[in-house]
Design an enzyme around this catalytic site. Structure first.
Site, PDB file in Angstrom:
ATOM      1  N   SER A   8       1.626 -16.953   1.578  1.00 48.91           N
ATOM      2  CA  SER A   8       2.131 -15.708   2.174  1.00 48.91           C
ATOM      3  C   SER A   8       1.558 -15.561   3.569  1.00 48.91           C
ATOM      4  CB  SER A   8       1.666 -14.510   1.313  1.00 48.91           C
ATOM      5  OG  SER A   8       1.924 -13.278   1.963  1.00 48.91           O
ATOM      6  N   VAL A  59      11.747 -12.932   2.118  1.00 43.79           N
ATOM      7  CA  VAL A  59      12.769 -13.169   1.090  1.00 43.79           C
ATOM      8  C   VAL A  59      13.705 -11.952   0.993  1.00 43.79           C
ATOM      9  CG1 VAL A  59      13.155 -13.543  -1.389  1.00 43.79           C
ATOM     10  CG2 VAL A  59      11.242 -14.680  -0.215  1.00 43.79           C
ATOM     11  N   ARG A  71       2.645  -9.406   8.837  1.00 39.05           N
ATOM     12  CA  ARG A  71       1.786  -8.268   9.178  1.00 39.05           C
ATOM     13  C   ARG A  71       0.336  -8.684   9.392  1.00 39.05           C
ATOM     14  NH1 ARG A  71       4.472  -3.634   7.038  1.00 39.05           N
ATOM     15  NH2 ARG A  71       2.613  -2.483   6.440  1.00 39.05           N
ATOM     16  N   HIS A  99       1.769 -12.302   4.644  1.00 32.90           N
ATOM     17  CA  HIS A  99       1.703 -10.843   4.579  1.00 32.90           C
ATOM     18  C   HIS A  99       2.984 -10.218   5.170  1.00 32.90           C
ATOM     19  CE1 HIS A  99      -1.795  -8.053   3.641  1.00 32.90           C
ATOM     20  NE2 HIS A  99      -0.861  -7.193   3.976  1.00 32.90           N
ATOM     21  N   SER A 146      -1.457  -2.755  -5.210  1.00 34.99           N
ATOM     22  CA  SER A 146      -2.367  -2.893  -4.065  1.00 34.99           C
ATOM     23  C   SER A 146      -3.652  -2.093  -4.262  1.00 34.99           C
ATOM     24  CB  SER A 146      -1.656  -2.390  -2.807  1.00 34.99           C
ATOM     25  OG  SER A 146      -2.573  -2.182  -1.763  1.00 34.99           O
ATOM     26  N   LYS A 186      -4.307 -14.849  -2.116  1.00 33.78           N
ATOM     27  CA  LYS A 186      -3.039 -14.529  -1.420  1.00 33.78           C
ATOM     28  C   LYS A 186      -3.235 -14.650   0.087  1.00 33.78           C
ATOM     29  CE  LYS A 186       0.310 -10.666  -1.008  1.00 33.78           C
ATOM     30  NZ  LYS A 186       0.194 -10.022   0.283  1.00 33.78           N
ATOM     31  N   TYR A 242      -8.477  -5.974  -1.992  1.00 35.99           N
ATOM     32  CA  TYR A 242      -9.165  -5.982  -0.709  1.00 35.99           C
ATOM     33  C   TYR A 242     -10.611  -5.681  -1.079  1.00 35.99           C
ATOM     34  CZ  TYR A 242      -4.766  -5.520   1.964  1.00 35.99           C
ATOM     35  OH  TYR A 242      -3.533  -5.712   2.521  1.00 35.99           O
ATOM     36  N   ARG A 301       3.370   7.777  16.857  1.00 41.76           N
ATOM     37  CA  ARG A 301       3.513   8.628  18.042  1.00 41.76           C
ATOM     38  C   ARG A 301       4.842   9.374  18.026  1.00 41.76           C
ATOM     39  NH1 ARG A 301       1.654   4.891  23.069  1.00 41.76           N
ATOM     40  NH2 ARG A 301      -0.466   4.605  22.373  1.00 41.76           N
ATOM     41  N   GLY A 315       0.804  -1.216   0.000  1.00 43.22           N
ATOM     42  CA  GLY A 315       0.000   0.000   0.000  1.00 43.22           C
ATOM     43  C   GLY A 315       0.839   1.268   0.000  1.00 43.22           C
ATOM     44  N   ARG A 335       9.189  -5.717   1.444  1.00 43.22           N
ATOM     45  CA  ARG A 335       9.997  -4.653   2.039  1.00 43.22           C
ATOM     46  C   ARG A 335      11.263  -4.309   1.256  1.00 43.22           C
ATOM     47  NH1 ARG A 335       7.909  -7.575   6.156  1.00 43.22           N
ATOM     48  NH2 ARG A 335       6.540  -6.529   7.651  1.00 43.22           N
ATOM     49  N   THR A 394      -6.567 -10.910  -1.513  1.00 44.04           N
ATOM     50  CA  THR A 394      -5.841 -11.090  -0.249  1.00 44.04           C
ATOM     51  C   THR A 394      -6.805 -11.528   0.840  1.00 44.04           C
ATOM     52  OG1 THR A 394      -4.116  -9.524  -0.835  1.00 44.04           O
ATOM     53  CG2 THR A 394      -4.425  -9.938   1.508  1.00 44.04           C
ATOM     54  N   ASP A 415       5.722 -15.632  -0.915  1.00 43.46           N
ATOM     55  CA  ASP A 415       6.484 -14.489  -0.366  1.00 43.46           C
ATOM     56  C   ASP A 415       6.560 -14.563   1.152  1.00 43.46           C
ATOM     57  OD1 ASP A 415       4.383 -13.101   1.046  1.00 43.46           O
ATOM     58  OD2 ASP A 415       3.878 -11.904  -0.701  1.00 43.46           O
ATOM     59  N   SER A 416       7.235 -13.571   1.700  1.00 41.65           N
ATOM     60  CA  SER A 416       7.415 -13.291   3.134  1.00 41.65           C
ATOM     61  C   SER A 416       8.806 -13.682   3.627  1.00 41.65           C
ATOM     62  CB  SER A 416       6.343 -13.948   4.008  1.00 41.65           C
ATOM     63  OG  SER A 416       5.071 -13.384   3.714  1.00 41.65           O
TER      64      SER A 416
HETATM   65  C1  LIG Z   1       4.479  -1.656   3.753  1.00 35.50           C
HETATM   66  C2  LIG Z   1       3.748  -2.873   3.298  1.00 35.50           C
HETATM   67  C3  LIG Z   1       2.476  -2.719   2.757  1.00 35.50           C
HETATM   68  C4  LIG Z   1       1.788  -3.849   2.313  1.00 35.50           C
HETATM   69  N1  LIG Z   1       0.559  -3.672   1.735  1.00 35.50           N
HETATM   70  C5  LIG Z   1      -0.096  -4.756   1.238  1.00 35.50           C
HETATM   71  C6  LIG Z   1      -1.332  -4.595   0.550  1.00 35.50           C
HETATM   72  O1  LIG Z   1      -1.824  -3.496   0.393  1.00 35.50           O
HETATM   73  N2  LIG Z   1      -1.937  -5.714   0.086  1.00 35.50           N
HETATM   74  C7  LIG Z   1      -1.409  -6.969   0.247  1.00 35.50           C
HETATM   75  O2  LIG Z   1      -1.996  -7.969  -0.187  1.00 35.50           O
HETATM   76  N3  LIG Z   1      -0.214  -7.134   0.873  1.00 35.50           N
HETATM   77  C8  LIG Z   1       0.435  -6.068   1.359  1.00 35.50           C
HETATM   78  N4  LIG Z   1       1.652  -6.239   1.970  1.00 35.50           N
HETATM   79  C9  LIG Z   1       2.250  -7.591   2.031  1.00 35.50           C
HETATM   80  C10 LIG Z   1       3.089  -7.868   0.795  1.00 35.50           C
HETATM   81  O3  LIG Z   1       2.288  -8.019  -0.348  1.00 35.50           O
HETATM   82  C11 LIG Z   1       3.920  -9.139   0.981  1.00 35.50           C
HETATM   83  O4  LIG Z   1       3.060 -10.211   1.275  1.00 35.50           O
HETATM   84  C12 LIG Z   1       5.003  -8.999   2.041  1.00 35.50           C
HETATM   85  O5  LIG Z   1       5.551  -7.713   2.053  1.00 35.50           O
HETATM   86  C13 LIG Z   1       6.117 -10.013   1.806  1.00 35.50           C
HETATM   87  O6  LIG Z   1       6.992 -10.034   2.878  1.00 35.50           O
HETATM   88  P1  LIG Z   1       8.366  -9.208   2.938  1.00 35.50           P
HETATM   89  O7  LIG Z   1       8.021  -7.780   3.180  1.00 35.50           O
HETATM   90  O8  LIG Z   1       9.059  -9.847   4.101  1.00 35.50           O
HETATM   91  O9  LIG Z   1       9.090  -9.423   1.632  1.00 35.50           O
HETATM   92  C14 LIG Z   1       2.363  -5.133   2.440  1.00 35.50           C
HETATM   93  C15 LIG Z   1       3.642  -5.272   2.966  1.00 35.50           C
HETATM   94  C16 LIG Z   1       4.335  -4.150   3.389  1.00 35.50           C
HETATM   95  C17 LIG Z   1       5.727  -4.329   3.931  1.00 35.50           C
END
Ligand SMILES: Cc1cc2nc3c(=O)[nH]c(=O)nc-3n(C[C@H](O)[C@H](O)[C@H](O)COP(=O)(O)O)c2cc1C
Length: 418
Positions: free
Chosen positions: A310, A346, A315, A312, A158, A288, A181, A224, A131, A367, A207, A343-344
């Site tokens: 994934s 890597v 997150r 996320h 996104s 996803k 979403y 904050r 995002g 990231r 997602t 992913d996640s």
């Molecule tokens: C800042 C940020 C924003 C994200 N926003 C979305 C999003 O809008 N939709 C979504 O499906 N995943 C979102 N993700 C998850 C990513 O698509 C992805 O699954 C994740 O970043 C992979 O892990 P990594 O950051 O360790 O590479 C976001 C991740 C980050 C770091």
């Protein structure tokens, strides 16, 4: 990492080793500047880069981006949830697998190309949907799309992007996949996906992992700590969690949908949504956030075109299970009937090759490209893609594979470490 200030996720063993090296007699012959670099804590070493070309590894962009980005924006990128167990596990999980090196194979000609749903890419590494990319750099998703174009890499946009799907596709010069979403109001959702299809996107990435909710403590702490007046750029009327109606005003994919689109993640969404989406658009649909064999089986049962493994990036849930450890059971369930994306966590070419060897068809980064974007814009994203590509080539050569498809399952074993 505690949930206080975010710190670089780099390996501490290496830092300790560099400290030892700097203090040892073998460092005595090095020029003063090299000695100072070696003696500095890892974070400062990475902070030394002032342009994308200087980066030696993707972590160099992490501290460079942190230095440039406002605390609240940085915290949005860095955050996990709760105790951040899943966030950490995503890195240590890779250590539970080792690559089996093979020798004396001609690996001089390498082909990293892949084809997904008829679209050809020059790399198995893709750009995950994230995002609000304009919080990292003024050019946001357009800079990312230009980098993806330069490297012929798959990009996903996104729903909460700060660039429209039309502009992203124009900058990429090819279809960009759209992460959905689904707005709770079905009419708004229908309008959104029809718009995406009309724009030329070919794959809808639903997602599924945020619906139960996610408590992003590091993000809230970063907000904050940020003394700027956020309202001068955007309203954040959601009480801190997940953005609100005011925040949506600058999200172009919500244009014209009215207030019923919120919240964009909600806990009552089920597999029934797939049929409704199928009846609305002709795009391929993948889901996803799959983390278990049971849900992989349901994805196949509901006729999805692909499964995207994934968590996320740590997150969504804080269950503490790494994404890479979920991959084998899902691949076993899918049995090559549809593509599996992963992913996640890597960060390295070896991570990419482990995931490919375990059966992923493509591997996403989140990231790392945001670090590149936050540090230097498009050139930063390009360099991140280059670094991971070069590392992937080397790791593939060590397992004796000259193409993505020829990486054997036997290239990876459970190492029991980590
Ligand atoms: C800042 C940020 C924003 C994200 N926003 C979305 C999003 O809008 N939709 C979504 O499906 N995943 C979102 N993700 C998850 C990513 O698509 C992805 O699954 C994740 O970043 C992979 O892990 P990594 O950051 O360790 O590479 C976001 C991740 C980050 C770091």
């Amino acid at each position: 990492m505690s949930h206080s200030a975010p710190t670089p996720s780099h390996d501490w063993d290496r830092r300790a080793f560099i400290g030892f090296l700097a203090a040892s007699p073998i460092a005595g012959g090095l020029p003063e500047v090299a000695r100072r670099i070696l003696a500095a804590p890892a974070q400062q070493q990475h902070a030394l880069i002032t342009e994308a070309g200087q980066a030696l590894e993707v972590f160099d962009f992490e501290s460079a981006a942190q230095n440039k980005m406002p605390p609240a924006h940085w915290a949005y990128v860095a955050t996990g949830v709760d105790n951040e167990d899943t966030l950490r596990a995503n890195r240590t999980g890779f250590q539970r697998f080792g690559l089996r090196a093979r020798r004396l194979i001609d690996v001089s000609r390498m082909d990293l190309g892949i084809t997904l749903f008829g679209q050809q890419f020059d790399s198995p590494v893709f750009i995950c949907p994230t995002g609000s990319n304009k919080l990292a750099h003024a050019e946001g998703e357009v800079a990312v799309a230009r980098a993806a174009k330069a490297k012929n890499t798959l990009q996903m946009l996104s729903t909460v992007a700060t660039t429209s799907i039309e502009d992203a596709i124009a900058a990429r010069g090819a279809p960009v996949w759209y992460q959905l979403y689904p707005p709770r109001d079905w009419e708004a959702c229908k309008k959104m996906v029809k718009r995406v299809e009309a724009a030329g996107s070919t794959v809808l990435v639903l997602t599924a992992d945020l619906n139960p909710g996610s408590d992003r403590i590091t993000l809230d702490r970063g907000r904050r700590a940020d003394t700027r007046k956020c309202e001068t750029c955007h309203e954040s009327a959601g009480g801190g969690r997940g953005g609100g109606l005011g925040d949506m005003k600058r999200k172009p994919m919500f244009d014209g949908l009215g207030p019923d689109m919120l919240p964009y993640t909600y806990p009552s969404v089920t597999w029934e949504l797939i049929k409704k989406l199928r009846d609305t658009v002709k795009m391929r649909i993948i889901v996803k956030g799959i983390a278990t064999r049971e849900d992989a089986a349901l994805a196949i049962k509901h006729g999805l075109d692909g499964v995207y493994v994934s968590n996320h990036g740590g997150r969504a849930d804080d269950g503490g299970r790494s994404s890479i450890e979920t991959l084998p059971e899902i691949v076993a369930e899918v049995k090559s009937r549809v593509p599996v994306l992963f992913d996640s966590g890597v960060r390295r070419g070896t991570d990419v090759v482990k995931a490919l060897a375990l059966g992923a068809d493509a591997v996403g980064i989140g990231r790392p490209y945001l670090w590149g974007l936050g540090a230097f814009g498009q050139p930063g994203v390009e360099k991140v893609l280059d670094l991971i590509r070069v590392e992937t080539i080397t790791a593939m050569r060590h397992v004796g594979a000259t193409s993505v498809k020829s990486i054997p399952r036997s290239a990876v074993v459970a190492s029991g470490r980590g």
